[in-house]
Design a protein around this motif. Structure first.
Motif, PDB file in Angstrom:
ATOM      1  N   ILE A  35     -19.271   7.941  27.780  1.00 15.74           N
ATOM      2  CA  ILE A  35     -18.813   7.896  26.396  1.00 15.74           C
ATOM      3  C   ILE A  35     -17.564   7.028  26.237  1.00 15.74           C
ATOM      4  O   ILE A  35     -17.491   6.185  25.342  1.00 15.74           O
ATOM      5  N   LEU A  36     -16.573   7.215  27.081  1.00 15.28           N
ATOM      6  CA  LEU A  36     -15.320   6.472  26.964  1.00 15.28           C
ATOM      7  C   LEU A  36     -15.294   5.187  27.790  1.00 15.28           C
ATOM      8  O   LEU A  36     -14.260   4.552  27.900  1.00 15.28           O
ATOM      9  N   ARG A  37     -16.420   4.811  28.348  1.00 18.35           N
ATOM     10  CA  ARG A  37     -16.451   3.618  29.198  1.00 18.35           C
ATOM     11  C   ARG A  37     -15.974   2.362  28.470  1.00 18.35           C
ATOM     12  O   ARG A  37     -15.176   1.599  29.023  1.00 18.35           O
ATOM     13  N   PRO A  38     -16.400   2.097  27.231  1.00 18.57           N
ATOM     14  CA  PRO A  38     -15.907   0.888  26.544  1.00 18.57           C
ATOM     15  C   PRO A  38     -14.391   0.892  26.346  1.00 18.57           C
ATOM     16  O   PRO A  38     -13.761  -0.162  26.404  1.00 18.57           O
ATOM     17  N   ALA A  39     -13.806   2.063  26.138  1.00 18.85           N
ATOM     18  CA  ALA A  39     -12.355   2.132  25.935  1.00 18.85           C
ATOM     19  C   ALA A  39     -11.597   1.887  27.232  1.00 18.85           C
ATOM     20  O   ALA A  39     -10.423   1.513  27.207  1.00 18.85           O
ATOM     21  N   LEU A  40     -12.249   2.095  28.378  1.00 12.09           N
ATOM     22  CA  LEU A  40     -11.594   1.942  29.678  1.00 12.09           C
ATOM     23  C   LEU A  40     -11.879   0.591  30.329  1.00 12.09           C
ATOM     24  O   LEU A  40     -11.557   0.394  31.497  1.00 12.09           O
ATOM     25  N   GLU A  41     -12.477  -0.333  29.590  1.00 10.84           N
ATOM     26  CA  GLU A  41     -12.884  -1.624  30.172  1.00 10.84           C
ATOM     27  C   GLU A  41     -11.736  -2.457  30.704  1.00 10.84           C
ATOM     28  O   GLU A  41     -11.891  -3.152  31.686  1.00 10.84           O
ATOM     29  N   GLY A  42     -10.578  -2.425  30.087  1.00 16.20           N
ATOM     30  CA  GLY A  42      -9.477  -3.284  30.499  1.00 16.20           C
ATOM     31  C   GLY A  42      -8.746  -2.821  31.744  1.00 16.20           C
ATOM     32  O   GLY A  42      -8.027  -3.588  32.378  1.00 16.20           O
ATOM     33  N   ILE A  43      -8.952  -1.591  32.157  1.00 13.58           N
ATOM     34  CA  ILE A  43      -8.244  -1.033  33.310  1.00 13.58           C
ATOM     35  C   ILE A  43      -9.098  -1.268  34.557  1.00 13.58           C
ATOM     36  O   ILE A  43     -10.250  -0.840  34.621  1.00 13.58           O
ATOM     37  N   VAL A  45      -9.926  -0.874  38.622  1.00 14.22           N
ATOM     38  CA  VAL A  45      -9.752  -0.054  39.827  1.00 14.22           C
ATOM     39  C   VAL A  45     -10.665  -0.644  40.892  1.00 14.22           C
ATOM     40  O   VAL A  45     -11.890  -0.607  40.744  1.00 14.22           O
ATOM     41  N   GLY A  46     -10.080  -1.184  41.932  1.00 12.23           N
ATOM     42  CA  GLY A  46     -10.882  -1.759  43.012  1.00 12.23           C
ATOM     43  C   GLY A  46     -11.770  -2.902  42.555  1.00 12.23           C
ATOM     44  O   GLY A  46     -12.864  -3.072  43.078  1.00 12.23           O
ATOM     45  N   GLY A  47     -11.346  -3.660  41.560  1.00 14.99           N
ATOM     46  CA  GLY A  47     -12.121  -4.790  41.094  1.00 14.99           C
ATOM     47  C   GLY A  47     -13.156  -4.451  40.035  1.00 14.99           C
ATOM     48  O   GLY A  47     -13.871  -5.320  39.560  1.00 14.99           O
ATOM     49  N   ALA A  48     -13.270  -3.198  39.644  1.00 14.16           N
ATOM     50  CA  ALA A  48     -14.233  -2.789  38.619  1.00 14.16           C
ATOM     51  C   ALA A  48     -13.500  -2.096  37.481  1.00 14.16           C
ATOM     52  O   ALA A  48     -12.377  -1.621  37.647  1.00 14.16           O
ATOM     53  N   ASP A  49     -14.139  -2.032  36.331  1.00 16.29           N
ATOM     54  CA  ASP A  49     -13.556  -1.320  35.204  1.00 16.29           C
ATOM     55  C   ASP A  49     -13.462   0.165  35.526  1.00 16.29           C
ATOM     56  O   ASP A  49     -14.291   0.714  36.262  1.00 16.29           O
ATOM     57  N   LEU A  50     -12.460   0.814  34.937  1.00 14.73           N
ATOM     58  CA  LEU A  50     -12.238   2.236  35.206  1.00 14.73           C
ATOM     59  C   LEU A  50     -13.434   3.082  34.777  1.00 14.73           C
ATOM     60  O   LEU A  50     -13.812   4.022  35.482  1.00 14.73           O
ATOM     61  N   GLY A  51     -14.062   2.751  33.656  1.00 16.20           N
ATOM     62  CA  GLY A  51     -15.242   3.498  33.211  1.00 16.20           C
ATOM     63  C   GLY A  51     -16.385   3.385  34.209  1.00 16.20           C
ATOM     64  O   GLY A  51     -17.062   4.369  34.519  1.00 16.20           O
TER      65      GLY A  51
END
Length: 85
Positions: A35-43, A45-51
């Motif tokens: 659900i919140l994956r689009p909101a976490l796109e800019g962060i 972690v290890g080369g991937a988005d946080l979502g």
């Protein structure tokens, strides 16, 4: 306190711990991973988005932590109700 009410209190506490654990895991895996994956796109972690990280790895790590927290809480609950092993 009677044996029946003590047993009911034990199982009510057990179900409360299970419910909280499932809610935390659901929030981390479904909430943060989907659900919140689009909101976490800019962060990142290890080369991937946080979502994406939560969807692939984070929910597994949260589940592992919840296993240890559940075991710790159940041991504490067992001691409180006198049913320890």
């Amino acid at each position: 306190m009677s044996d029946k009410s003590s047993s009911n209190a034990y199982w009510a506490a057990n179900l409360r711990i299970i419910g909280i654990s499932l809610a935390v895991w659901f929030f981390c895996s479904f909430g943060l991973g989907i659900i919140l994956r689009p909101a976490l796109e800019g962060i990142k972690v290890g080369g991937a988005d946080l979502g994406f990280w939560f969807a692939q790895n984070g929910s597994i790590y949260v589940f592992l932590v919840l296993i240890f927290v559940y075991a710790w809480r159940m041991n504490k609950l067992d001691l409180e109700h006198g049913v320890e092993e």
